[in-house]
Design an enzyme around this catalytic site. Structure first.
Site, short mmCIF file in Angstrom:
data_model
loop_
_atom_site.label_atom_id
_atom_site.label_comp_id
_atom_site.label_asym_id
_atom_site.label_seq_id
_atom_site.Cartn_x
_atom_site.Cartn_y
_atom_site.Cartn_z
N HIS A 185 0.82 -1.22 0.00
CA HIS A 185 0.00 0.00 0.00
C HIS A 185 0.85 1.27 0.00
O HIS A 185 0.40 2.30 0.50
CB HIS A 185 -0.94 0.03 1.22
CG HIS A 185 -2.03 -0.99 1.20
ND1 HIS A 185 -1.81 -2.34 1.37
CD2 HIS A 185 -3.38 -0.86 1.04
CE1 HIS A 185 -2.97 -2.98 1.33
NE2 HIS A 185 -3.93 -2.13 1.12
N ASP A 233 0.66 -0.58 -7.62
CA ASP A 233 0.28 -0.85 -6.24
C ASP A 233 -0.92 -1.81 -6.21
O ASP A 233 -1.76 -1.79 -7.11
CB ASP A 233 -0.12 0.48 -5.57
CG ASP A 233 -0.21 0.38 -4.06
OD1 ASP A 233 0.79 0.66 -3.39
OD2 ASP A 233 -1.29 0.02 -3.55
N GLY A 234 -1.00 -2.60 -5.15
CA GLY A 234 -2.14 -3.52 -5.03
C GLY A 234 -3.45 -2.82 -4.79
O GLY A 234 -4.51 -3.42 -4.99
N HIS A 235 -3.41 -1.58 -4.35
CA HIS A 235 -4.66 -0.86 -4.03
C HIS A 235 -4.66 0.50 -4.70
O HIS A 235 -3.93 1.39 -4.30
CB HIS A 235 -4.79 -0.70 -2.52
CG HIS A 235 -6.19 -0.41 -2.08
ND1 HIS A 235 -7.01 0.51 -2.69
CD2 HIS A 235 -6.94 -0.94 -1.08
CE1 HIS A 235 -8.19 0.54 -2.09
NE2 HIS A 235 -8.17 -0.33 -1.11
N HIS A 260 -12.09 -6.93 -5.63
CA HIS A 260 -12.25 -6.11 -4.44
C HIS A 260 -12.96 -4.80 -4.80
O HIS A 260 -12.49 -4.03 -5.64
CB HIS A 260 -10.85 -5.83 -3.87
CG HIS A 260 -10.87 -5.15 -2.54
ND1 HIS A 260 -10.79 -3.78 -2.40
CD2 HIS A 260 -10.94 -5.65 -1.29
CE1 HIS A 260 -10.81 -3.47 -1.11
NE2 HIS A 260 -10.90 -4.59 -0.41
N GLU A 300 -13.87 -9.15 -0.03
CA GLU A 300 -14.58 -7.86 -0.01
C GLU A 300 -14.93 -7.43 -1.43
O GLU A 300 -14.69 -6.30 -1.84
CB GLU A 300 -13.69 -6.78 0.64
CG GLU A 300 -13.22 -7.15 2.05
CD GLU A 300 -12.39 -6.06 2.69
OE1 GLU A 300 -11.42 -5.59 2.05
OE2 GLU A 300 -12.71 -5.64 3.81
N GLU A 308 -19.31 -2.65 1.72
CA GLU A 308 -18.41 -1.90 2.60
C GLU A 308 -18.68 -0.40 2.50
O GLU A 308 -18.88 0.13 1.41
CB GLU A 308 -16.96 -2.22 2.20
CG GLU A 308 -15.94 -1.54 3.10
CD GLU A 308 -14.50 -1.87 2.72
OE1 GLU A 308 -14.26 -2.90 2.05
OE2 GLU A 308 -13.62 -1.09 3.10
N CYS A 344 -16.67 2.00 2.67
CA CYS A 344 -15.68 2.60 1.77
C CYS A 344 -16.04 2.39 0.30
O CYS A 344 -15.70 3.24 -0.54
CB CYS A 344 -14.30 2.01 2.00
SG CYS A 344 -13.47 2.62 3.47
N CYS A 347 -10.11 1.65 7.72
CA CYS A 347 -10.27 2.46 6.52
C CYS A 347 -11.58 3.25 6.51
O CYS A 347 -11.62 4.39 6.05
CB CYS A 347 -10.20 1.59 5.27
SG CYS A 347 -11.29 0.15 5.31
N CYS A 348 -12.67 2.62 6.99
CA CYS A 348 -13.99 3.25 6.83
C CYS A 348 -14.18 4.51 7.66
O CYS A 348 -14.68 5.52 7.13
CB CYS A 348 -15.09 2.24 7.12
SG CYS A 348 -15.14 0.84 5.96
#
Lengths: 643, 643
Positions: free
Chosen positions: B147, B195-197, B257, B309, B325, B327, B403-404
């Site tokens: 991340h 990046d993975g996210h 995701h 997710e 979620e 987010c 995160c949320c």
């Protein structure tokens, strides 16, 4: 092949000692055989293809190599998951039962080779786990995840099977050294940890049965009772996952990881039987009731959730995302078998049949070469495969986590052990119970019986006496719970219990049971969201499914509706899927989602849903043979037309 | 507080440059305000409770301490997840927008303190990630999970917000150093990893908008196009999870995701707007269509699966196990906002409203102190909480993966930015569009407007001119897609588009829009299993739910049935849940599962299901306020009585 063991304990998966408090006892290995029909065909595919391929895969996937390195006969590093040894042991158990079923000197030789390998790999003090030994992990450092007891449990089960079917003791020697090491290491006042994955409980009780060593039973009981106090904390899952939130004696339902939960329950049932622990047995009955009432799929599948491979909340039973792991249904059979022995209640034999013929059998392809890990009740159009367990891929030859394939192998090779039991009737006469119907033979209570039947395609079962003892013997035949209208010699017998005949038998005497095989529409409780407004089709013990390949051109399985008022016809198709009875019914092509719809939601009355579109004839196949023609849309629960 | 930045780019979340090819442009920060009603109450709770508590939690959860250690002002080791810095940045962004909304010198001082801290923690070459720096990890060694770009992205977003609302440049200096470091390190011929996210894509485009540095836009575009070629392999999830299976330009739906997918799509929309890339925009429209048509909950919630997710297959939308979620709904708003700017289509503003007022707002308690990570559409009786995200726990003060909460904070503090835009009408007149209705003010296209409304409780919206320019200006008011029968000054206006008035305006001129607020029964496509045979209740933009607390004694929410032919009445209850309009409808208590049932399944016709039991009056509340009285059974989709 039929070897009576030294303790007088005789057969099959789970065989209580003579002192155990059980209603029924297994028949000896080989005392029940299956010589034709569905189970025979599957067992033969298991013998000729699955078990040999499994041996190869255990080598290419490195499981056997790990053990060879630990034995000093090969070099290298451990490869694969921490529980890699267990796949070898489950295969070994399959090989042992298969040798008992069909013989084969090659199969026996391989067992001897692996036994020799294990003897070399085993540490001086009895410890044996190749991955831990090779990776220089400290023993039992991470028991919640290391599966060290789990692997030991599967080794013990294999050794017991090997001893019961071959009479050979070499594997049992390895297993008792492992068990002695566990007894020396774990328990009150010693190391008071439990493994993250149950199975050791069942295994230790079986080893006690085989050897008479009470310490194994005591340790099994201790493992059962040590669990459920939240001692496995902080390992990536809540204690629930590890069946560690509530003690077995206090639990009212099943929860967490489904395989863990049912393996633990089966082991606890073994403990209850051998110790005469009626409180524990009552707790297990309560949990079984709850599972069957609120957490089991129509197919017998267990475990609703992908997340944590776990049981969901009551009535949370989605079709498309059913996890229903093959191993969980197998564990369910093991638990139900023990409950059947303990109680003698036909409902548990019904359960075994439902799980075996639907949720377990769906886990392997007809030709015995490919597997499902996950057994959903619906595959949608446009389903995207995600990960190697996804049914949208179709069946797979093996899995990174390969628990299911060898579990299916050992189940198919030991099936005959579930056919029959013996006991006493209420008058004290010797009795033999036939629980599952397949062509073959059953011996018990002094009777040698031949069974003729085309079950599950046909409901007629004819049991003929080949040899009879003097004096009266009761022959009890299970009338499944679904079999309203069954007859014995033409006389009505109630469903959901055993139909018994007590008499002095002579060679050639026969009993004829007729089970009604009319197709049935089944409904689900309203709380089961994904089945609301739907029916499923069943015939005899089989759950049926619509698969795309069998439907007329243009029919989209996702959108069909059926009319439960219409007639359903059965036709046996010897040419289809190894020979199956298909069901035909009238249905209607419903509306596909409008291509111009912006969302799946609309104000009531503003969008037309033709739930009774063009009339079509639909064809349903037994659920357990789906996905033998590639992955494609399939569903068990079918929305009904609106009237 | 209303600061025009040097580039002339002016406001809110995502603000295209003047050269961007967009239909609509945001109004300047402060040019839209919310002074009352639902959003004001929530924003005030955010200001007085959520944001201050967040600052405390960032300290106790060690996020700020990590940065202090990296800055050399504290000692110790990094604690928390690899993405711990991102929570600080999201909080910082919330603080910046909140300062823009309501001022507060303390809030500004804290921003300065953190900016100072970041300046110290940042490496000489611009790299900044406290966890990687403290754990002596090699930079970018494990980009699929580290991340590092994700954290950088949230830092950049915070810095842009800080610059736009305070005019201060110190955070922007840190952010541009980070971005320059990324430009020097990543891209074609440099390190070609992603990046993975996602989130860096949106962030770099916004930084380009703020600074005019083209290299940031180029890198963002490169990140968008580098993805989708399966370059993230072997990291515990398939490439699908990381939005890396199919290139953005080729994708036809959303998958994997959910937060990753919608963040990436929002960033790609920014790239498309700034580069005039119509092919990319068309691909995003196609994906948005697919998401809205097949993968979105009625609440706007996104992501059906707990596993990963992630988005499920088309029409896979379970209610009880909806992940949805918080987010993901926030990311959905960000994506829809960019699609609205790009296309000017009212449907995207409808989507923003649906997500904000239902699936986002459900993520925080009325008092601003507790959160939902997961937002299901049903909570069953006897639901067992499993893990800290489980709604069966009720709301939680914070999460291990936090995160949320700060994502909700930054959304609530920047809400006014979503109210209005400016553009030109088809005749070339300046135009101001009002997309969301709340009491307050809007300035744009030279018009200063006051908005009076009790929306979403009442459908009347009165817009009054406070100041007007010379010459004709178009005032466009969104008529939501659900608002069939809406009127402007009493004249019917079509739903799902903008109702416009073009004229030369004078102070005191007013426009009155009336949106019909009759409760609506909503149905779902037949493929949505868990909604089949059900209706949901909506009124205006709000989705309603039955929660146990509001029902008569003895009514079990799991078992009720409703009659969509019956009248539904609305009543505003100022005393309830912060003041909400409740809906009352006639329903029937259905049968609970029979207590003696052995299984949830029965042959059709053999078990009575009273779907029309005792008649009862049910009370529905807005979905977004559920679980403010403790966790309890709740459901959005209600089975209908059978006729």
């Amino acid at each position: 092949m039929t070897t009576e063991t030294s303790t007088g304990v005789t057969a099959g998966p789970a065989a209580p000692t003579s002192s155990a408090q059980v209603a029924l006892r297994p028949v000896a290995p080989g005392a029940a055989t299956i010589t034709g029909g569905v189970w025979h065909a599957r067992a033969e595919a298991n013998r000729t293809r699955t078990i040999p391929a499994g041996a190869e895969l255990l080598r290419t996937a490195h499981n056997l190599v790990n053990l060879e390195i630990a034995a000093g006969t090969a070099e290298g590093e451990a490869v694969g998951p921490i529980f890699a040894d267990s796949d070898v042991y489950k295969w070994l158990e399959a090989a042992a039962w298969e040798y008992g079923r069909s013989g084969g000197e090659d199969l026996l030789a391989t067992q001897h080779e692996i036994a020799e390998l294990l003897t070399r790999a085993q540490a001086e003090d009895g410890y044996l786990n190749s991955v831990v030994q090779l990776r220089e992990h400290e023993r039992y450092r991470n028991l919640p995840w290391s599966h060290e007891h789990y692997c030991a449990g599967h080794l013990i089960q294999a050794a017991v099977a090997h001893a019961r079917t071959t009479g050979g003791r070499e594997l049992l020697d390895v297993a008792t050294k492992v068990a002695d090491h566990l007894v020396a290491t774990f328990g009150p006042g010693k190391t008071e940890d439990v493994d993250g994955h149950p199975v050791i409980e069942m295994a230790l009780v079986e080893l006690y049965r085989e050897t008479g060593t009470r310490a194994y039973l005591d340790l099994a009981r201790w493992f059962v009772d040590a669990r459920g106090h939240g001692i496995i904390e902080g390992h990536g899952h809540a204690p629930t996952y590890f069946s560690d939130r509530v003690p077995v004696r206090e639990a009212t339902t099943v929860e967490g990881h489904a395989v863990r939960a049912v393996y633990l329950a089966a082991g606890a049932a073994d403990v209850a039987a051998e110790t005469g622990d009626t409180e524990l047995l009552a707790a297990l009955q309560r949990q079984y009731d709850s599972m069957e009432r609120t957490k089991q799929y129509l197919t017998g599948g267990l475990g609703a959730r992908w997340e944590g491979e776990s049981f969901g909340d009551p009535y949370e039973l989605p079709n498309d995302r059913a996890y229903a792991e093959t191993c969980a249904a197998i564990g369910g059979v093991q638990w139900a078998w023990r409950m059947l022995l303990a109680t003698g209640e036909a409902r548990y034999a019904d359960q075994i049949e439902r799980m075996l013929l639907n949720g377990v059998l769906s886990g392997i392809s007809l030709d015995g070469t490919e597997f499902f890990y996950v057994n959903p009740l619906q595959l949608r159009s446009d389903a995207h495969p995600e990960g190697d367990r996804s049914p949208a891929h179709g069946r797979r030859g093996w899995f990174e986590c390969a628990c299911c394939p060898p579990n299916v192998m050992r189940t198919l090779s030991s099936l005959a052990g579930y056919l029959a039991t013996t006991g006493q009737d209420t008058s004290g006469n010797p009795a033999v119970q036939i629980h599952q119907y397949a062509p073959g033979s059953v011996s018990g209570a002094g009777l040698d019986l031949d069974v003729e039947t085309a079950y599950p395609w046909d409901g007629g079962v004819r049991v003929t006496v080949r040899r009879a003892p003097e004096g009266p013997v009761t022959l009890a035949l299970r009338v499944p719970g679904w079999a309203e209208g069954a007859t014995l010699h033409g006389e009505p017998v109630p469903a959901g219990q055993y139909a018994s005949v007590t008499r002095t038998w002579s060679t050639g005497d026969a009993v004829t049971l007729d089970l009604p095989m009319s197709p049935r529409f089944t409904v689900a409780d309203d709380r089961v969201d994904a089945a609301r407004g739907c029916v499923a089709l069943e015939r005899g013990p089989l759950v049926y499914a619509l698969e795309a390949a069998d439907q007329p051109d243009g029919v989209v399985v996702d959108d069909v509706r059926v009319d439960p008022g219409s007639a359903v016809t059965a036709e046996h198709r010897e040419d289809l899927l190894g020979g199956v009875t298909v069901l035909r019914l009238r249905g209607h092509q419903g509306s596909a989602p409008p291509s111009d719809a912006r969302s799946p939601y609309a104000t009531a009355g503003t969008r037309e849903h033709a739930t009774r579109g063009e009339a079509v004839t639909l064809t349903a196949i037994p659920y357990h043979v789906w996905a033998n023609r590639g992955p494609q849309p399939m569903r068990v629960w079918l929305p009904v037309v609106e009237h």
